[in-house]
Scaffold this motif. Structure first.
Motif, PDB file in Angstrom:
ATOM      1  N   GLU A 278      -6.333   0.922  17.696  1.00 56.33           N
ATOM      2  CA  GLU A 278      -6.430  -0.817  16.154  1.00 56.33           C
ATOM      3  C   GLU A 278      -5.100  -0.171  15.618  1.00 56.33           C
ATOM      4  O   GLU A 278      -4.180  -1.248  15.668  1.00 56.33           O
ATOM      5  CB  GLU A 278      -7.120  -0.697  15.308  1.00 56.33           C
ATOM      6  N   ALA A 279      -4.376   0.735  14.471  1.00 54.78           N
ATOM      7  CA  ALA A 279      -3.878   1.479  14.751  1.00 54.78           C
ATOM      8  C   ALA A 279      -2.755   1.150  15.670  1.00 54.78           C
ATOM      9  O   ALA A 279      -0.835   0.720  15.548  1.00 54.78           O
ATOM     10  CB  ALA A 279      -3.328   3.106  14.231  1.00 54.78           C
ATOM     11  N   ALA A 280      -2.831   1.611  17.112  1.00 50.22           N
ATOM     12  CA  ALA A 280      -1.428   2.058  18.036  1.00 50.22           C
ATOM     13  C   ALA A 280      -0.695   0.082  17.984  1.00 50.22           C
ATOM     14  O   ALA A 280      -0.325  -0.317  18.722  1.00 50.22           O
ATOM     15  CB  ALA A 280      -2.160   2.133  18.767  1.00 50.22           C
ATOM     16  N   LEU A 281      -2.040  -0.493  18.486  1.00 55.15           N
ATOM     17  CA  LEU A 281      -1.901  -2.134  18.548  1.00 55.15           C
ATOM     18  C   LEU A 281      -1.255  -2.888  17.746  1.00 55.15           C
ATOM     19  O   LEU A 281      -0.198  -3.384  18.127  1.00 55.15           O
ATOM     20  CB  LEU A 281      -3.374  -2.523  18.426  1.00 55.15           C
ATOM     21  N   ILE A 282      -1.400  -2.597  16.028  1.00 56.33           N
ATOM     22  CA  ILE A 282      -0.488  -3.251  15.776  1.00 56.33           C
ATOM     23  C   ILE A 282       0.676  -2.924  16.007  1.00 56.33           C
ATOM     24  O   ILE A 282       1.710  -3.497  15.418  1.00 56.33           O
ATOM     25  CB  ILE A 282      -1.295  -2.822  14.589  1.00 56.33           C
ATOM     26  N   ALA A 283       0.906  -1.211  16.090  1.00 60.44           N
ATOM     27  CA  ALA A 283       2.255  -0.828  15.777  1.00 60.44           C
ATOM     28  C   ALA A 283       3.071  -1.286  16.819  1.00 60.44           C
ATOM     29  O   ALA A 283       4.364  -1.791  17.079  1.00 60.44           O
ATOM     30  CB  ALA A 283       2.188   0.902  15.616  1.00 60.44           C
TER      31      ALA A 283
ATOM     32  N   GLU B   4      -0.855  -3.461   5.649  1.00 61.09           N
ATOM     33  CA  GLU B   4      -2.220  -3.797   5.158  1.00 61.09           C
ATOM     34  C   GLU B   4      -2.868  -5.508   5.205  1.00 61.09           C
ATOM     35  O   GLU B   4      -4.178  -5.486   5.846  1.00 61.09           O
ATOM     36  CB  GLU B   4      -2.045  -3.148   3.957  1.00 61.09           C
ATOM     37  N   ALA B   5      -2.012  -6.502   5.453  1.00 61.84           N
ATOM     38  CA  ALA B   5      -1.886  -7.661   5.709  1.00 61.84           C
ATOM     39  C   ALA B   5      -2.685  -7.527   7.214  1.00 61.84           C
ATOM     40  O   ALA B   5      -3.556  -8.798   7.552  1.00 61.84           O
ATOM     41  CB  ALA B   5      -1.182  -8.518   5.511  1.00 61.84           C
ATOM     42  N   ALA B   6      -1.753  -7.546   7.639  1.00 63.11           N
ATOM     43  CA  ALA B   6      -1.670  -7.087   9.481  1.00 63.11           C
ATOM     44  C   ALA B   6      -3.579  -6.718   9.642  1.00 63.11           C
ATOM     45  O   ALA B   6      -4.206  -7.037  10.887  1.00 63.11           O
ATOM     46  CB  ALA B   6      -1.348  -6.515   9.663  1.00 63.11           C
ATOM     47  N   SER B   7      -4.074  -5.674   8.942  1.00 63.31           N
ATOM     48  CA  SER B   7      -5.124  -4.444   9.593  1.00 63.31           C
ATOM     49  C   SER B   7      -6.513  -5.374   9.049  1.00 63.31           C
ATOM     50  O   SER B   7      -7.069  -5.922   9.504  1.00 63.31           O
ATOM     51  CB  SER B   7      -4.899  -3.581   8.381  1.00 63.31           C
TER      52      SER B   7
ATOM     53  N   LYS C  91      -9.483  -2.552   6.186  1.00 67.61           N
ATOM     54  CA  LYS C  91      -7.810  -2.609   4.917  1.00 67.61           C
ATOM     55  C   LYS C  91      -7.266  -1.153   6.098  1.00 67.61           C
ATOM     56  O   LYS C  91      -8.233   0.204   7.011  1.00 67.61           O
ATOM     57  CB  LYS C  91      -8.544  -1.184   3.855  1.00 67.61           C
ATOM     58  N   SER C  92      -6.041  -0.831   6.284  1.00 66.33           N
ATOM     59  CA  SER C  92      -5.265  -0.170   6.445  1.00 66.33           C
ATOM     60  C   SER C  92      -6.277   1.646   6.968  1.00 66.33           C
ATOM     61  O   SER C  92      -5.687   2.420   7.670  1.00 66.33           O
ATOM     62  CB  SER C  92      -4.065   0.196   6.699  1.00 66.33           C
ATOM     63  N   THR C  93      -6.344   1.779   5.999  1.00 70.80           N
ATOM     64  CA  THR C  93      -6.833   3.239   5.829  1.00 70.80           C
ATOM     65  C   THR C  93      -8.894   3.440   6.590  1.00 70.80           C
ATOM     66  O   THR C  93      -8.507   4.424   6.799  1.00 70.80           O
ATOM     67  CB  THR C  93      -7.589   3.657   4.356  1.00 70.80           C
ATOM     68  N   GLU C  94      -8.918   2.234   7.152  1.00 71.04           N
ATOM     69  CA  GLU C  94     -10.013   2.297   7.943  1.00 71.04           C
ATOM     70  C   GLU C  94      -9.445   2.520  10.002  1.00 71.04           C
ATOM     71  O   GLU C  94     -10.909   2.124  10.406  1.00 71.04           O
ATOM     72  CB  GLU C  94     -10.468   1.476   7.556  1.00 71.04           C
ATOM     73  N   LEU C  95      -8.545   2.747  10.253  1.00 72.22           N
ATOM     74  CA  LEU C  95      -8.551   1.478  11.408  1.00 72.22           C
ATOM     75  C   LEU C  95      -8.329   3.011  12.029  1.00 72.22           C
ATOM     76  O   LEU C  95      -8.248   3.974  11.711  1.00 72.22           O
ATOM     77  CB  LEU C  95      -6.689   1.664  11.117  1.00 72.22           C
TER      78      LEU C  95
ATOM     79  N   ILE D  72       0.974  -1.211   0.173  1.00 77.03           N
ATOM     80  CA  ILE D  72      -0.566   0.132   0.025  1.00 77.03           C
ATOM     81  C   ILE D  72       0.820   1.173  -0.164  1.00 77.03           C
ATOM     82  O   ILE D  72       2.017   1.689   0.772  1.00 77.03           O
ATOM     83  CB  ILE D  72      -0.666  -0.110   0.875  1.00 77.03           C
ATOM     84  N   SER D  73       0.349   2.670  -0.314  1.00 75.99           N
ATOM     85  CA  SER D  73       1.099   3.828  -0.692  1.00 75.99           C
ATOM     86  C   SER D  73       1.276   4.207   0.074  1.00 75.99           C
ATOM     87  O   SER D  73      -0.016   4.295   1.463  1.00 75.99           O
ATOM     88  CB  SER D  73       0.894   4.267  -1.751  1.00 75.99           C
ATOM     89  N   VAL D  74       2.657   4.920   0.891  1.00 77.02           N
ATOM     90  CA  VAL D  74       2.196   5.734   2.505  1.00 77.02           C
ATOM     91  C   VAL D  74       1.236   6.546   2.516  1.00 77.02           C
ATOM     92  O   VAL D  74       0.945   7.708   3.160  1.00 77.02           O
ATOM     93  CB  VAL D  74       3.472   6.502   2.617  1.00 77.02           C
TER      94      VAL D  74
END
Length: 336
Positions: free
Chosen positions: A216-221, A198-201, A208-212, A90-92
């Motif tokens: 949710e983003a903090a947990l994955i990071a 993207e796969a982790a999301s 999708k990662s754009t919907e985190l 995915i593009s940054v």
């Protein structure tokens, strides 16, 4: 005559005091200069030794990560996913700021201001490691992690850390910060077979990662440091502790407000256990298509290069055929 001798004695005494003062001030200065010279010489010597055999920086702009090959039916629905590494690049530029900031807060808050190595982070890590008496905290920046993943090995040696730092400086002169961050977010392993954000999301939250959201983003990071150990829902306690750390770091670096931090701390994550398995809808057709692609293009293209394969599969007919096959098998069993 006596007055002259007395004045001479006073003059000699003042000269002696001045000499002592100069020596007293000069010795620490000389020691400081010697120390600085020794440090500079050590740094120069280290650079000359470890930079001699450094590998070349590859053209990472042309890098194509291992990605998922996707098979489609005639209506555009997915009927097959094939891969060695579950990754969807995915593009940054498409990621919302809070997703990017979650990874920066977790791994490298000063990413956009340092030249590849963060002196403040190194100093903080050294102090903490000295306090606990072992290697408790690293200081690798995102740039250093990219050099480790793409150019060097992951062996835990001091010499590798020095080479990693030297290559990080060079990489920063070759690629932009955004390009380095893009490589990082698409390459990193985040647990449960997921490579990249993207796969982790999709694996953890079924989106999708754009919907985190922020939590949710903090947990994955937070999984970056030890994805195998802390991957939820198997280790919920570890995952939530890491989420708390990332949210606190985001607040400290002014990436989020205190209200967003507090609400993120108490939010109960809603996990989606698995990615869909589209091959189950049309297993026979999908397998026949896989065998054809494998024979025609080879395993590397199928499992590494993210092929997009459109087929003539009619899902409704395949489902009816599967139902007929099942009914026929059951009728045969009853007759027997």
């Amino acid at each position: 005559m006596n007055m002259k001798k007395r004045s001479v004695r006073i003059s000699n005494s003042g000269l002696a005091l001045s000499l002592i003062a100069w020596i007293g001030a000069g010795i620490p200065l000389m020691l400081l200069l010697a120390l600085l010279s020794g440090v500079a010489g050590g740094i120069l010597g280290t650079y000359l030794v470890f930079s001699k055999d450094l590998p070349d920086i590859p053209d990472l702009r042309a890098y194509r990560p291992k990605t998922v090959s996707t098979f489609y039916a005639d209506d555009g629905s997915v009927i097959g996913l094939f891969y060695k590494e579950k990754r969807f690049p995915i593009s940054v530029d498409s990621l919302p700021p809070h997703v990017l900031n979650a990874f920066l807060a977790a791994e490298d808050a000063r990413f956009f201001s340092h030249p590849g190595v963060d002196p403040i982070g190194v100093g903080r890590a050294v102090v903490k490691n000295l306090k606990v008496g072992n290697y408790a905290q690293g200081a690798s920046t995102i740039t250093q992690q990219v050099t480790r993943n793409f150019i060097l090995s992951r062996e835990k040696k001091f010499s590798r850390k020095i080479r990693e730092a030297l290559l990080a400086f060079r990489l920063e002169k070759t690629l932009s910060k955004k390009e380095i961050l893009g490589l990082y977010l698409n390459e990193i392993y985040l647990g449960r077979g997921a490579y990249g954000i993207e796969a982790a999301s999709a694996v953890y939250f079924g989106k999708k990662s754009t919907e985190l959201t922020i939590p949710e983003a903090a947990l994955i990071a937070g999984l970056v440091s030890n994805p195998t150990k802390n991957a939820p829902p198997k280790n919920m306690e570890g995952a939530l502790k890491r989420r708390e750390f990332v949210l606190t770091s985001m607040l400290r670096n002014n990436f989020i407000t205190s209200e967003e931090c507090n609400s993120g701390m108490v939010e109960v994550p809603k996990f989606r256990e698995n990615l869909p398995t589209p091959a189950e809808r049309t297993p026979y057709f999908t397998e026949a298509a896989r065998q054809y692609i494998l024979e025609k293009y080879g395993a590397q293209k199928l499992y590494d290069e993210g092929l997009q394969v459109w087929t003539t599969c009619d899902i409704r007919l395949q489902e009816r055929a599967a139902e007929s096959l099942l009914k026929g098998a059951q009728a045969w069993e009853r007759r027997q």
